[in-house]
Motif scaffolding. Structure first.
Motif, mmCIF file in Angstrom:
data_model
loop_
_atom_site.group_PDB
_atom_site.id
_atom_site.type_symbol
_atom_site.label_atom_id
_atom_site.label_comp_id
_atom_site.label_asym_id
_atom_site.label_seq_id
_atom_site.Cartn_x
_atom_site.Cartn_y
_atom_site.Cartn_z
ATOM 1 N N PRO A 39 -21.068 29.703 -6.387
ATOM 2 C CA PRO A 39 -19.193 30.356 -6.318
ATOM 3 C C PRO A 39 -18.355 30.509 -4.903
ATOM 4 C CG PRO A 39 -19.914 31.223 -8.063
ATOM 5 C CD PRO A 39 -20.597 30.196 -8.434
ATOM 6 N N LEU A 40 -17.781 30.979 -3.996
ATOM 7 C CA LEU A 40 -16.978 30.671 -3.180
ATOM 8 C C LEU A 40 -16.878 32.162 -3.704
ATOM 9 C CD1 LEU A 40 -14.564 28.242 -1.274
ATOM 10 C CD2 LEU A 40 -17.081 28.785 -1.494
ATOM 11 N N SER A 41 -15.959 33.098 -5.032
ATOM 12 C CA SER A 41 -15.689 34.499 -5.742
ATOM 13 C C SER A 41 -17.193 34.745 -5.511
ATOM 14 C CB SER A 41 -15.433 34.299 -6.518
ATOM 15 O OG SER A 41 -16.162 33.152 -7.796
ATOM 16 N N LEU A 42 -18.167 34.379 -5.593
ATOM 17 C CA LEU A 42 -19.039 35.368 -5.450
ATOM 18 C C LEU A 42 -19.469 36.343 -4.814
ATOM 19 C CD1 LEU A 42 -22.170 36.429 -7.356
ATOM 20 C CD2 LEU A 42 -23.341 33.844 -5.472
ATOM 21 N N GLN A 43 -19.840 37.471 -4.794
ATOM 22 C CA GLN A 43 -19.870 39.025 -3.634
ATOM 23 C C GLN A 43 -21.123 39.368 -3.128
ATOM 24 O OE1 GLN A 43 -16.938 40.586 -2.881
ATOM 25 N NE2 GLN A 43 -15.702 38.860 -4.012
ATOM 26 N N GLY A 44 -21.246 39.520 -2.585
ATOM 27 C CA GLY A 44 -22.541 40.568 -2.041
ATOM 28 C C GLY A 44 -22.682 40.681 -0.628
ATOM 29 N N GLU A 45 -23.978 41.006 -0.031
ATOM 30 C CA GLU A 45 -24.118 40.910 1.380
ATOM 31 C C GLU A 45 -24.988 39.924 1.991
ATOM 32 O OE1 GLU A 45 -25.307 44.973 4.243
ATOM 33 O OE2 GLU A 45 -25.390 45.157 1.704
ATOM 34 N N PHE A 46 -24.516 39.553 2.876
ATOM 35 C CA PHE A 46 -24.970 38.063 3.239
ATOM 36 C C PHE A 46 -24.974 38.023 4.410
ATOM 37 C CE2 PHE A 46 -22.819 36.719 -0.674
ATOM 38 C CZ PHE A 46 -23.932 36.086 -0.959
ATOM 39 N N TYR A 47 -27.005 37.689 5.496
ATOM 40 C CA TYR A 47 -26.629 37.605 7.585
ATOM 41 C C TYR A 47 -26.862 36.500 7.326
ATOM 42 C CZ TYR A 47 -25.979 42.730 6.585
ATOM 43 O OH TYR A 47 -25.835 43.905 6.423
ATOM 44 N N GLU A 48 -26.800 36.275 7.745
ATOM 45 C CA GLU A 48 -27.133 34.789 9.046
ATOM 46 C C GLU A 48 -28.395 34.745 8.990
ATOM 47 O OE1 GLU A 48 -24.273 32.274 12.278
ATOM 48 O OE2 GLU A 48 -25.220 34.235 12.857
ATOM 49 N N THR A 105 -24.746 23.191 2.480
ATOM 50 C CA THR A 105 -24.837 21.866 2.315
ATOM 51 C C THR A 105 -23.479 21.061 2.282
ATOM 52 O OG1 THR A 105 -26.061 21.342 0.572
ATOM 53 C CG2 THR A 105 -27.329 21.615 1.816
ATOM 54 N N SER A 106 -22.473 21.762 1.133
ATOM 55 C CA SER A 106 -21.693 20.690 1.098
ATOM 56 C C SER A 106 -20.626 21.911 0.304
ATOM 57 C CB SER A 106 -21.514 19.524 0.616
ATOM 58 O OG SER A 106 -22.168 19.559 -0.731
ATOM 59 N N LEU A 107 -19.721 21.661 0.443
ATOM 60 C CA LEU A 107 -18.175 21.694 -0.874
ATOM 61 C C LEU A 107 -18.319 21.336 -1.094
ATOM 62 C CD1 LEU A 107 -15.927 23.380 2.773
ATOM 63 C CD2 LEU A 107 -17.713 24.387 0.651
ATOM 64 N N GLY A 108 -17.496 21.755 -3.155
ATOM 65 C CA GLY A 108 -17.010 21.454 -4.300
ATOM 66 C C GLY A 108 -15.958 21.631 -4.646
ATOM 67 N N GLU A 109 -15.424 21.489 -5.724
ATOM 68 C CA GLU A 109 -14.452 21.417 -6.405
ATOM 69 C C GLU A 109 -14.786 21.209 -7.530
ATOM 70 O OE1 GLU A 109 -9.350 22.394 -7.144
ATOM 71 O OE2 GLU A 109 -10.386 21.587 -5.511
ATOM 72 N N ARG A 110 -14.706 22.205 -8.775
ATOM 73 C CA ARG A 110 -14.889 21.560 -10.480
ATOM 74 C C ARG A 110 -14.227 22.588 -11.915
ATOM 75 N NH1 ARG A 110 -19.630 22.900 -11.356
ATOM 76 N NH2 ARG A 110 -20.533 20.879 -10.799
ATOM 77 N N ASN A 111 -12.956 22.243 -11.982
ATOM 78 C CA ASN A 111 -11.954 22.465 -12.872
ATOM 79 C C ASN A 111 -10.814 23.647 -12.160
ATOM 80 O OD1 ASN A 111 -13.124 21.692 -15.336
ATOM 81 N ND2 ASN A 111 -14.498 22.919 -15.390
ATOM 82 N N SER A 112 -10.707 23.111 -11.534
ATOM 83 C CA SER A 112 -9.975 23.885 -9.916
ATOM 84 C C SER A 112 -10.705 25.215 -9.097
ATOM 85 C CB SER A 112 -8.926 24.619 -10.818
ATOM 86 O OG SER A 112 -8.046 23.422 -11.411
ATOM 87 N N GLU A 113 -11.569 25.724 -9.477
ATOM 88 C CA GLU A 113 -13.158 26.348 -8.406
ATOM 89 C C GLU A 113 -13.169 26.205 -7.879
ATOM 90 O OE1 GLU A 113 -16.258 29.827 -9.741
ATOM 91 O OE2 GLU A 113 -15.404 28.258 -11.618
ATOM 92 N N GLN A 114 -13.345 25.851 -6.972
ATOM 93 C CA GLN A 114 -14.428 26.035 -6.127
ATOM 94 C C GLN A 114 -15.385 26.420 -4.979
ATOM 95 O OE1 GLN A 114 -11.396 26.455 -2.032
ATOM 96 N NE2 GLN A 114 -11.531 24.689 -2.042
ATOM 97 N N PHE A 115 -16.695 25.471 -5.003
ATOM 98 C CA PHE A 115 -17.466 26.422 -5.240
ATOM 99 C C PHE A 115 -18.471 25.627 -4.016
ATOM 100 C CE2 PHE A 115 -17.972 22.257 -7.503
ATOM 101 C CZ PHE A 115 -18.907 21.760 -6.953
ATOM 102 N N VAL A 116 -19.934 25.899 -2.905
ATOM 103 C CA VAL A 116 -20.333 25.486 -2.520
ATOM 104 C C VAL A 116 -22.112 24.885 -2.719
ATOM 105 C CG1 VAL A 116 -21.499 27.701 -1.640
ATOM 106 C CG2 VAL A 116 -21.318 26.625 -0.119
ATOM 107 N N ASN A 117 -22.719 24.010 -2.374
ATOM 108 C CA ASN A 117 -23.842 23.736 -2.978
ATOM 109 C C ASN A 117 -24.868 24.253 -1.606
ATOM 110 O OD1 ASN A 117 -23.390 21.806 -5.516
ATOM 111 N ND2 ASN A 117 -22.213 20.385 -3.594
ATOM 112 N N THR A 118 -26.160 24.559 -2.026
ATOM 113 C CA THR A 118 -26.960 24.980 -1.433
ATOM 114 C C THR A 118 -28.434 24.429 -2.006
ATOM 115 O OG1 THR A 118 -27.094 26.994 -2.722
ATOM 116 C CG2 THR A 118 -25.286 27.522 -1.445
ATOM 117 N N GLU A 119 -29.191 24.578 -1.068
ATOM 118 C CA GLU A 119 -30.534 24.105 -0.818
ATOM 119 C C GLU A 119 -31.377 25.800 -0.777
ATOM 120 O OE1 GLU A 119 -31.554 21.321 1.209
ATOM 121 O OE2 GLU A 119 -30.590 20.062 0.498
ATOM 122 N N VAL A 120 -32.256 25.862 -1.556
ATOM 123 C CA VAL A 120 -33.832 26.555 -1.036
ATOM 124 C C VAL A 120 -34.953 26.505 -1.240
ATOM 125 C CG1 VAL A 120 -34.465 29.074 -1.697
ATOM 126 C CG2 VAL A 120 -31.694 29.209 -2.066
#
Length: 670
Positions: free
Chosen positions: A162-171, A135-150
């Motif tokens: 967090p943008l650093s989160l690793q995984g396997e994501f499919y559209e 839904t949106s991007l944000g930043e806290r303590n110099s670390e970027q993250f993305v807000n999501t809804e499930v």
């Protein structure tokens, strides 16, 4: 380190612009040719260039078919069609990878992904296979993250990834339709190809040069072809450099003063400047490629005064006809006068929305509806009603007492009125009976009546050279919108003033100086703008981005239900694309019908209202088309010289008798 221009383009992040590059290995054409087709094609070694923009000039489309091999064509950006996006089958390896590739937030629809593994977070877990909406991007303590809804058990759960989160994501699959320009702006991932299916082509596609096969139904793989917008040291105009040009460049941004170059601004940049910056004189560096007839002076105009930036009100309107509709943006300053034309209402719910406290809504039925509830009225073709209000009523169906939503009306029987209740969800058809013969300015219509509204020009706007609205047999005024505009005056003609739409005209300007004192803008010229189907579709989509169409009511079951029918989910189910005329994404692709918001109580009422379609009256319905009920009635002897389109009471009564006789005859034959 020197890079080819193609490598530099692919690595360029538009957020870091402007950048300054130097040509290390130039390219020349023999003779005096410097530009070809508006693109820079000759760059000498040592030239210093300021890159100010990155655009997609065209799309390379690879045609996927069942036969052997594939074919590659060029698809113009203005190709008049609608496309569906095919989900990318290549995995994204991190949240940062998704954010880097896609637009977040997105004005059209947020990207939705699924993870192949469980995700453990401090405030909960996201299970494998659950849909994750970004839904949106944000930043806290110099670390970027993305807000999501499930969505889980019909409830939204918010997570921060967090943008650093690793995984396997499919559209995930996207069920909406998009124009090619919308795909380029919002749905084309960076450094990835995009597969699409052509859903619909416009009737005007024959005027667009394209090698796409006739009646093509397969899949297209889109690859963008980029061009760079640049400014050179000793030129004022903006040059366009193809990214495929065979030159080598190095980035020398840190070695040069960016302000030593010309500072071109888009009109969107100027619109976003503080109000204290206005008025100001600007030089047009690059004029618009396409614009309406009345604004074509911008192509030859050199300097303009920009008086102010503001939000202008417009009325979005469409021509009333079944094919090849024209669409318009009408300013509230339009001085013509309108007379009313009958509105059409597909359901009783539409009647409830359209009713007003200022006048009685009088309608005639154009479609039969047989009620299976005791206490709710059956409607015949030609019945007349005066609409009152919605109420909750107890009825009996199959021996079971139920509470349903109904619309109270007065049924006109001869000279008398009979109170009746009709189901809110009835799939009928009604057309308005007009008693009002007055003429209205468009501002009066917006104040006194609810949109959408049907009108016809009775007196054209004499301040316009050619009033294109006056030639329309009827107009459907859909809604009032606002769009950002600049108020400008050309320096060569200070007696004129125009409103320039920021989002629909592309220009580059250079700010010069303050105008002379006492330069007040004259009244703005009225411009009725005819817009393309793509532009209209885009405006309708953005206006209704947060609205959802009401669910289709179910058909009557063969046997009366023993238990009341219940929805499986409290969330409205998306209507089927082949059967829902209210959806903006149906396969018939008339995506511009107004979308109405419906209350949860009415959703439940519609879900519990069973009814069956009366197929035996199909021929009657064709005869009772809206064109027949709203047929123009001309009178050359009218005092004001204008014809008024309304249904007389006697005419309605004759029509009612005729429809009833035909209905009885068809029932007998069946």
């Amino acid at each position: 380190m020197a890079l080819t221009l193609q490598e530099f383009t692919y690595a360029l992040d538009p957020k870091t612009l402007p950048r300054i590059i130097q040509i290390q290995s130039g390219i020349y054409f023999q003779g005096s040719v410097y530009e070809m087709f508006g693109n820079e094609c000759c760059l000498p070694t040592g030239e210093v260039i300021k890159i100010i923009g990155l655009n997609i000039s065209k799309l390379s489309a690879e045609i996927q078919n069942d036969g052997p091999g594939s074919m590659c064509i060029e698809l113009p950006l203005d190709y008049p069609g609608l496309f569906r996006i095919v989900a990318d089958n290549e995995a994204y390896v991190s949240i940062g990878d998704i954010v880097k590739s896609l637009h977040i937030p997105n004005r059209l629809s947020q990207p939705v992904f699924k993870s192949t593994v469980n995700i453990t977070l401090s405030n909960g877990n996201i299970q494998q296979g659950e849909t994750i909406m970004f839904t949106s991007l944000g930043e806290r303590n110099s670390e970027q993250f993305v807000n999501t809804e499930v969505m889980r058990n019909d409830k939204k759960h918010n997570f921060t990834l967090p943008l650093s989160l690793q995984g396997e994501f499919y559209e995930c699959e996207d069920d909406q339709f998009y124009t090619l320009k919308e795909i380029i702006e919002w749905k084309l991932p960076k450094d990835r190809k995009r597969a699409v299916n052509l859903a619909k082509t416009s009737a005007i596609k024959e005027f667009t040069f394209c090698d796409l096969p006739e009646n093509f139904k397969g899949e297209l793989i889109l690859t963008p072809v980029y061009e760079l917008q640049a400014v050179m040291k000793f030129r004022k105009d903006i040059v366009h450099i193809p990214s495929s040009l065979d030159v080598e460049v190095i980035d020398v941004t840190d070695m040069y003063d960016i302000n030593s170059f010309v500072q071109p601004l888009s009109i969107n940049d100027i619109f976003n400047r503080p109000s204290s910056n206005f008025p100001i004189v600007a030089e047009i560096i690059e004029g618009p490629d396409q614009t309406v007839e009345s604004l074509k002076f911008l192509k030859s105009c050199k300097e303009i005064i920009i008086h102010q930036a503001f939000q202008a009100k417009r009325i979005l309107a469409s021509e009333i006809r079944s094919d090849a509709q024209k669409h318009f943006l009408i300013p509230c300053t339009y001085n013509g006068k309108f007379k009313r034309r009958p509105r059409e209402f597909p359901t009783a719910y539409d009647l409830e929305i359209a009713k007003s406290d200022k006048e009685q809504l009088h309608v005639v039925a154009t479609k039969a509806f047989e009620s299976h509830y005791e206490g709710l009225s059956t409607v015949s073709v030609g019945d007349q009603f005066l609409v009152q209000h919605r109420k909750t009523s107890e009825v009996i169906y199959g021996g079971t007492r139920k509470t349903v939503e109904a619309l109270t009306c007065e049924k006109i029987e001869g000279k008398g009125h009979e109170p009746v209740l009709i189901p809110m969800c009835m799939e009928g058809g009604f057309v308005e009976v007009i008693h009002d013969k007055k003429q209205y300015h468009i501002s009066e219509i917006c104040q006194k009546f609810l949109l959408p509204f049907n009108v016809k020009v009775a007196v054209r706007d004499l301040s316009i050279g050619e009033d294109i609205l006056a030639t329309m047999l009827g107009l459907h005024l859909e809604e009032e919108i606002t769009e950002p505009c600049l108020l400008i005056t050309p320096l060569k003609n200070l007696s004129e003033c125009w409103e320039i739409p920021v989002n629909r005209i592309k220009m580059s300007l250079q700010l010069l100086h303050r105008p002379d004192k006492g330069t007040e803008p004259p009244p703005a010229k009225t411009v009725v703008e005819e817009i393309s189907e793509d532009c209209y579709y885009t405006l309708r989509r953005y206006v209704n981005a947060t609205l959802h169409p009401p669910p289709r009511p179910p058909k009557k079951p063969l046997q009366p239900p023993s238990n009341p029918f219940k929805l499986e989910s409290s969330q409205p189910k998306r209507p089927d694309a082949s059967s829902s005329p209210k959806s903006p994404h149906v396969n018939t692709l008339k995506p511009f019908k107004p979308i109405k918001v419906i209350s949860p109580e009415l959703q439940n009422a519609m879900a519990e209202c069973e009814f069956e379609k009366i197929t035996s009256t199909e021929s009657n319905l064709q005869k009772a088309s809206p064109e027949q009920l709203t047929k123009e009635k001309e009178d050359d002897d009218d005092d004001d010289g204008h014809d008024y389109e309304y249904i007389e009471k006697d005419e309605v009564e004759d029509m009612r008798k005729k429809f009833q006789e035909e209905y009885i005859e068809n029932k007998t034959n069946c």
